[in-house]
Design an enzyme around this catalytic site. Structure first.
Site, PDB file in Angstrom:
ATOM      1  N   ALA A 145     -11.555   4.218   0.774  1.00 29.40           N
ATOM      2  CA  ALA A 145     -10.882   4.463   2.050  1.00 29.40           C
ATOM      3  C   ALA A 145      -9.379   4.419   1.789  1.00 29.40           C
ATOM      4  CB  ALA A 145     -11.288   3.399   3.059  1.00 29.40           C
ATOM      5  N   GLY A 174     -15.063   2.823  -0.500  1.00 26.65           N
ATOM      6  CA  GLY A 174     -15.676   3.796   0.404  1.00 26.65           C
ATOM      7  C   GLY A 174     -16.168   5.037  -0.324  1.00 26.65           C
ATOM      8  N   GLU A 191     -19.529   4.112  -1.510  1.00 22.17           N
ATOM      9  CA  GLU A 191     -20.396   4.037  -0.324  1.00 22.17           C
ATOM     10  C   GLU A 191     -20.759   5.429   0.176  1.00 22.17           C
ATOM     11  OE1 GLU A 191     -17.519   1.407   1.547  1.00 22.17           O
ATOM     12  OE2 GLU A 191     -19.112  -0.061   1.867  1.00 22.17           O
ATOM     13  N   GLU A 243     -13.240  -3.790  -3.091  1.00 23.12           N
ATOM     14  CA  GLU A 243     -12.557  -4.205  -1.853  1.00 23.12           C
ATOM     15  C   GLU A 243     -12.094  -5.655  -1.893  1.00 23.12           C
ATOM     16  OE1 GLU A 243     -15.388  -2.490  -2.021  1.00 23.12           O
ATOM     17  OE2 GLU A 243     -15.474  -0.966  -0.458  1.00 23.12           O
TER      18      GLU A 243
HETATM   19  N1  DAK Z   1      -6.035   4.770  -0.860  1.00 22.71           N
HETATM   20  C1  DAK Z   1      -4.830   5.379  -0.850  1.00 22.71           C
HETATM   21  N2  DAK Z   1      -4.240   5.864  -1.940  1.00 22.71           N
HETATM   22  C2  DAK Z   1      -4.867   5.735  -3.117  1.00 22.71           C
HETATM   23  C3  DAK Z   1      -6.135   5.106  -3.218  1.00 22.71           C
HETATM   24  C4  DAK Z   1      -6.736   4.608  -2.021  1.00 22.71           C
HETATM   25  N3  DAK Z   1      -7.952   4.035  -1.978  1.00 22.71           N
HETATM   26  N4  DAK Z   1      -6.507   5.120  -4.518  1.00 22.71           N
HETATM   27  C5  DAK Z   1      -5.513   5.735  -5.205  1.00 22.71           C
HETATM   28  N5  DAK Z   1      -4.540   6.115  -4.345  1.00 22.71           N
HETATM   29  C6  DAK Z   1      -3.277   6.806  -4.683  1.00 22.71           C
HETATM   30  C7  DAK Z   1      -2.317   5.887  -5.411  1.00 22.71           C
HETATM   31  O1  DAK Z   1      -1.615   5.087  -4.489  1.00 22.71           O
HETATM   32  C8  DAK Z   1      -1.427   6.881  -6.121  1.00 22.71           C
HETATM   33  O2  DAK Z   1      -0.504   7.401  -5.184  1.00 22.71           O
HETATM   34  P1  DAK Z   1       1.058   7.642  -5.636  1.00 22.71           P
HETATM   35  O3  DAK Z   1       1.535   6.318  -6.093  1.00 22.71           O
HETATM   36  O4  DAK Z   1       0.984   8.669  -6.728  1.00 22.71           O
HETATM   37  O5  DAK Z   1       1.692   8.155  -4.343  1.00 22.71           O
HETATM   38  C9  DAK Z   1      -2.391   7.995  -6.485  1.00 22.71           C
HETATM   39  O6  DAK Z   1      -3.531   7.850  -5.606  1.00 22.71           O
HETATM   40  C10 DAK Z   1      -2.881   7.913  -7.924  1.00 22.71           C
HETATM   41  O7  DAK Z   1      -3.367   6.615  -8.134  1.00 22.71           O
HETATM   42  P2  DAK Z   1      -2.935   5.691  -9.395  1.00 22.71           P
HETATM   43  O8  DAK Z   1      -1.538   6.021  -9.806  1.00 22.71           O
HETATM   44  O9  DAK Z   1      -3.227   4.278  -9.015  1.00 22.71           O
HETATM   45  O10 DAK Z   1      -3.942   6.213 -10.500  1.00 22.71           O
HETATM   46  P3  DAK Z   1      -4.548   5.412 -11.738  1.00 22.71           P
HETATM   47  O11 DAK Z   1      -5.282   6.437 -12.543  1.00 22.71           O
HETATM   48  O12 DAK Z   1      -3.497   4.578 -12.385  1.00 22.71           O
HETATM   49  O13 DAK Z   1      -5.617   4.400 -11.080  1.00 22.71           O
HETATM   50  C11 DAK Z   1      -7.453   3.789  -9.607  1.00 22.71           C
HETATM   51  C12 DAK Z   1      -6.759   4.917 -10.456  1.00 22.71           C
HETATM   52  C13 DAK Z   1      -8.598   4.456  -8.845  1.00 22.71           C
HETATM   53  C14 DAK Z   1      -8.039   2.740 -10.550  1.00 22.71           C
HETATM   54  C15 DAK Z   1      -6.410   3.135  -8.683  1.00 22.71           C
HETATM   55  O14 DAK Z   1      -5.757   4.182  -7.931  1.00 22.71           O
HETATM   56  C16 DAK Z   1      -7.017   2.197  -7.679  1.00 22.71           C
HETATM   57  O15 DAK Z   1      -7.340   1.054  -7.992  1.00 22.71           O
HETATM   58  N6  DAK Z   1      -7.167   2.659  -6.406  1.00 22.71           N
HETATM   59  C17 DAK Z   1      -7.676   1.821  -5.346  1.00 22.71           C
HETATM   60  C18 DAK Z   1      -9.186   1.660  -5.489  1.00 22.71           C
HETATM   61  C19 DAK Z   1      -9.713   0.770  -4.387  1.00 22.71           C
HETATM   62  O16 DAK Z   1      -9.321  -0.373  -4.219  1.00 22.71           O
HETATM   63  N7  DAK Z   1     -10.627   1.325  -3.613  1.00 22.71           N
HETATM   64  C20 DAK Z   1     -11.224   0.624  -2.507  1.00 22.71           C
HETATM   65  C21 DAK Z   1     -10.405   0.957  -1.283  1.00 22.71           C
HETATM   66  S1  DAK Z   1     -10.883  -0.079   0.057  1.00 22.71           S
HETATM   67  C22 DAK Z   1     -14.041  -1.008   6.618  1.00 22.71           C
HETATM   68  C23 DAK Z   1     -14.957  -0.144   6.047  1.00 22.71           C
HETATM   69  C24 DAK Z   1     -14.783   0.368   4.768  1.00 22.71           C
HETATM   70  C25 DAK Z   1     -13.702   0.043   4.049  1.00 22.71           C
HETATM   71  C26 DAK Z   1     -12.778  -0.798   4.624  1.00 22.71           C
HETATM   72  C27 DAK Z   1     -12.940  -1.311   5.885  1.00 22.71           C
HETATM   73  N8  DAK Z   1     -14.216  -1.544   7.964  1.00 22.71           N
HETATM   74  C28 DAK Z   1     -15.460  -1.309   8.689  1.00 22.71           C
HETATM   75  C29 DAK Z   1     -13.153  -2.162   8.682  1.00 22.71           C
HETATM   76  C30 DAK Z   1     -13.528   0.577   2.758  1.00 22.71           C
HETATM   77  C31 DAK Z   1     -12.525   0.129   2.020  1.00 22.71           C
HETATM   78  C32 DAK Z   1     -12.157   0.714   0.751  1.00 22.71           C
HETATM   79  O17 DAK Z   1     -12.692   1.702   0.293  1.00 22.71           O
END
Ligand code: DAK
Length: 262
Positions: A69, A113, A116, A136
């Site tokens: 997400a 997400g 998921e 998360e």
């Molecule tokens: N959201 C927004 N931007 C993201 C992103 C994300 N999930 N993942 C990556 N990006 C963006 C980065 O910020 C970066 O943007 P710039 O800095 O270039 O502007 C660009 O994509 C490239 O990412 P990286 O530079 O970080 O690339 P790397 O190859 O170094 O790393 C990575 C790739 C996938 C390991 C890293 O980007 C990363 O850790 N991303 C986050 C992964 C993550 O934590 N995913 C889970 C998100 S939380 C809910 C229901 C569902 C959810 C929440 C609440 N409720 C019912 C309330 C779900 C939550 C989630 O999914």
């Protein structure tokens, strides 16, 4: 129809074809924002309603199916924002109401997400580059789109706990061994293999394909006795279709069936 965050395309050479949806926010690794999820739901529903489509493939880029997400958007919301807007349930769960089969073709990251979303599909085909995870916990939240429920059903409690609590990623080989993924293929072959499987599905009788999907999902989502009863009712009802007569007559007479999807 034109979209901002996804691409759509119809593939295949038979009378019934495959609808392909490609997540397309490459700079954000296909992070799933509200606009993208609205478009994804609309595109899925359009393919589901289209009689010329028999199967749907959902894919991302070489680097990411979806990295989760959109954290930037979520970072600004508080409890009342997510509760009152019915975040997730409002648009993410459209995919669960799709009646035709949906195959996720995953290369690169399928995190949070994104993982998921892949698990909401009926099958996951993975490139050798795929990485699955529920990170998360690192953001001070938990999986919120079914991850704590679908992941243990797919891979068992031990691995689900490991992924959700440590936030480590699982590669494609481990995901296949654990049962999350149906097939792992070299990245360059992912779409060809997925589209070939989709084409095979398109050639079967659509009512039996839809009922098989519904029955397998009962096994995944409900108790065994109820699932068996549901399957039996679906099985009986297929004897009311023209395609059952055609399929069995074709077998008995050693010819290829011509399904009319009725
Ligand atoms: N959201 C927004 N931007 C993201 C992103 C994300 N999930 N993942 C990556 N990006 C963006 C980065 O910020 C970066 O943007 P710039 O800095 O270039 O502007 C660009 O994509 C490239 O990412 P990286 O530079 O970080 O690339 P790397 O190859 O170094 O790393 C990575 C790739 C996938 C390991 C890293 O980007 C990363 O850790 N991303 C986050 C992964 C993550 O934590 N995913 C889970 C998100 S939380 C809910 C229901 C569902 C959810 C929440 C609440 N409720 C019912 C309330 C779900 C939550 C989630 O999914």
């Amino acid at each position: 129809m034109s979209y901002e965050f996804i691409l759509t395309d119809v593939r295949g050479d038979g009378a019934i074809k495959t609808g392909v949806i490609t997540l397309n926010r490459p700079k954000q690794l296909n992070a799933l924002n509200d606009g993208l999820m609205d478009e994804l739901g609309a595109a899925m529903q359009a393919y589901d309603a289209d009689e010329a489509i028999g199967c749907i493939v959902l894919t991302g880029s070489e680097k990411a199916f979806a990295a989760g997400a959109d954290i930037g958007a979520m970072s600004r919301w508080d409890y009342m924002d997510v509760y009152k807007s019915d975040y997730i349930t409002r648009n993410w769960e459209t995919i669960r109401r799709i009646r035709k089969p949906v195959i996720a073709a995953v290369a690169g990251f399928a995190l949070g997400g994104g993982c998921e979303l892949a698990m909401m599909c009926d099958m996951v085909f993975a490139a050798e580059t795929a990485k699955f995870g529920q990170p998360e916990i690192k953001l001070g939240i938990i999986p919120g789109a079914g991850g704590t429920q679908r992941l243990p059903r797919a891979v068992g409690k031990a691995k689900a706990m490991d992924l959700a609590l440590t936030a480590r990623m699982m590669d494609a080989a481990e995901a296949e061994r654990a049962g999350l993924v149906s097939r792992v293929v070299p990245a360059a072959e992912l779409m060809a293999v997925t589209l070939a499987a989709a084409q095979t599905i398109c050639e079967h009788s659509l009512p039996s394909v839809m009922m098989a999907k519904e029955c397998v999902n009962r096994a995944y989502e409900g108790p065994l006795a109820e699932g068996i009863q549901f399957e039996r009712r679906m099985f009986h009802s297929l004897f009311a279709t023209e395609d059952q007569k055609e399929g069995m007559d074709a077998f008995v007479n050693k010819r290829k069936p011509v399904f009319r999807h009725r």
